[in-house]
Design a protein around this motif. Structure first.
Motif, short mmCIF file in Angstrom:
data_model
loop_
_atom_site.label_atom_id
_atom_site.label_comp_id
_atom_site.label_asym_id
_atom_site.label_seq_id
_atom_site.Cartn_x
_atom_site.Cartn_y
_atom_site.Cartn_z
N LEU A 4 47.18 26.45 -11.30
CA LEU A 4 45.92 26.83 -10.50
C LEU A 4 44.73 26.61 -10.84
O LEU A 4 43.99 26.05 -10.19
CB LEU A 4 46.12 28.46 -10.55
CG LEU A 4 45.08 28.94 -9.45
CD1 LEU A 4 45.09 28.50 -8.32
CD2 LEU A 4 45.27 30.70 -9.24
N LEU A 5 44.45 26.81 -12.20
CA LEU A 5 42.98 26.33 -12.82
C LEU A 5 42.90 24.89 -12.51
O LEU A 5 41.56 24.48 -12.36
CB LEU A 5 43.00 26.85 -14.04
CG LEU A 5 42.59 28.34 -14.53
CD1 LEU A 5 42.64 28.75 -16.04
CD2 LEU A 5 41.21 28.51 -13.83
N GLU A 6 43.94 24.10 -13.00
CA GLU A 6 43.57 22.67 -12.89
C GLU A 6 43.34 22.34 -11.36
O GLU A 6 42.36 21.34 -11.08
CB GLU A 6 44.87 22.02 -13.38
CG GLU A 6 44.63 20.42 -13.38
CD GLU A 6 43.44 19.93 -14.15
OE1 GLU A 6 42.84 18.86 -13.65
OE2 GLU A 6 43.10 20.46 -15.10
N ALA A 17 32.03 32.91 -13.93
CA ALA A 17 33.17 33.62 -14.65
C ALA A 17 33.91 34.44 -13.87
O ALA A 17 35.21 34.77 -14.49
CB ALA A 17 32.04 34.58 -15.65
N GLN A 18 33.45 35.16 -12.97
CA GLN A 18 34.74 36.04 -12.14
C GLN A 18 35.58 35.20 -11.63
O GLN A 18 36.77 35.99 -11.83
CB GLN A 18 33.75 36.95 -10.99
CG GLN A 18 32.81 37.80 -11.60
CD GLN A 18 31.21 37.24 -11.86
OE1 GLN A 18 31.09 35.79 -11.74
NE2 GLN A 18 30.37 37.74 -12.18
N ARG A 19 35.09 34.45 -10.82
CA ARG A 19 36.34 33.39 -10.34
C ARG A 19 37.41 32.97 -11.39
O ARG A 19 38.64 32.87 -11.12
CB ARG A 19 35.78 32.23 -9.58
CG ARG A 19 35.01 32.77 -8.18
CD ARG A 19 34.60 31.39 -7.62
NE ARG A 19 34.32 31.51 -6.32
CZ ARG A 19 33.76 30.76 -5.52
NH1 ARG A 19 33.45 29.25 -5.98
NH2 ARG A 19 33.34 30.88 -4.29
N ARG A 20 36.69 32.45 -12.21
CA ARG A 20 37.68 31.85 -13.69
C ARG A 20 38.71 32.85 -13.98
O ARG A 20 39.98 32.85 -14.24
CB ARG A 20 36.95 31.51 -14.63
CG ARG A 20 37.73 30.99 -15.98
CD ARG A 20 36.72 30.55 -16.98
NE ARG A 20 36.08 29.27 -16.95
CZ ARG A 20 36.46 28.06 -16.76
NH1 ARG A 20 37.84 27.99 -17.03
NH2 ARG A 20 35.74 27.13 -16.41
N VAL A 21 37.89 34.30 -14.16
CA VAL A 21 38.91 35.15 -14.60
C VAL A 21 40.08 35.56 -13.69
O VAL A 21 41.24 35.98 -14.20
CB VAL A 21 38.27 36.49 -15.13
CG1 VAL A 21 38.75 37.80 -15.23
CG2 VAL A 21 37.33 36.28 -16.23
#
Length: 139
Positions: A4-6, A17-21
């Protein structure tokens, strides 16, 4: 493991920061958390993250097609990051635990042509139900 992150990085989705978490909480195998579970896990990493931000981020991820919304038997919606890999679900009828399963054959092939009634089938969803080992051992 979900990528997902990639995938979000490749899309150029702005990772605050919020979306990343939220994305980090969802990243993994057999992840099917409710929005409240995502929020609880996200606050462990970023205590100031609001419930509204988590819900909005989940909605955006679903709209982007990067996360699937999974509903089973009227239970709370769950969020599945395994959106780009064909899979079906195995669901515990007692506790609601969900596991991804990957079939060896095309589930559409199991639907005989006469039983399609002329439909041009575009999607197949198979859900297996049973009792998970944890519920089974606790009777």
């Amino acid at each position: 493991m979900s990528d997902l992150l990639e995938r979000l990085r490749r899309r150029g989705w702005r990772l605050t920061a919020q979306r990343r978490v939220v994305a980090e909480v969802l990243d993994g195998d057999h992840v099917h958390y409710t929005a409240d579970e995502v929020h609880a896990k996200a606050t462990e990493r970023l205590p100031e993250i609001s419930r509204a931000t988590v819900y909005n981020t989940l909605g955006e991820l679903v709209s982007l097609g990067e996360v699937l919304e999974v509903s089973t038997d009227g239970r709370a919606k769950r969020y599945d990051p395994n959106a780009h890999h064909d899979h079906q679900h195995l669901v515990c009828s007692r506790c609601g635990t969900i596991r991804d399963v990957h079939l060896d054959s095309d589930p559409l092939a199991a639907l005989p042509v006469p039983e399609r009634f002329g439909f041009q089938v575009s999607e197949v969803s198979v859900t297996y139900r049973g009792i998970c080992p944890n519920c089974h051992s606790h009777g």
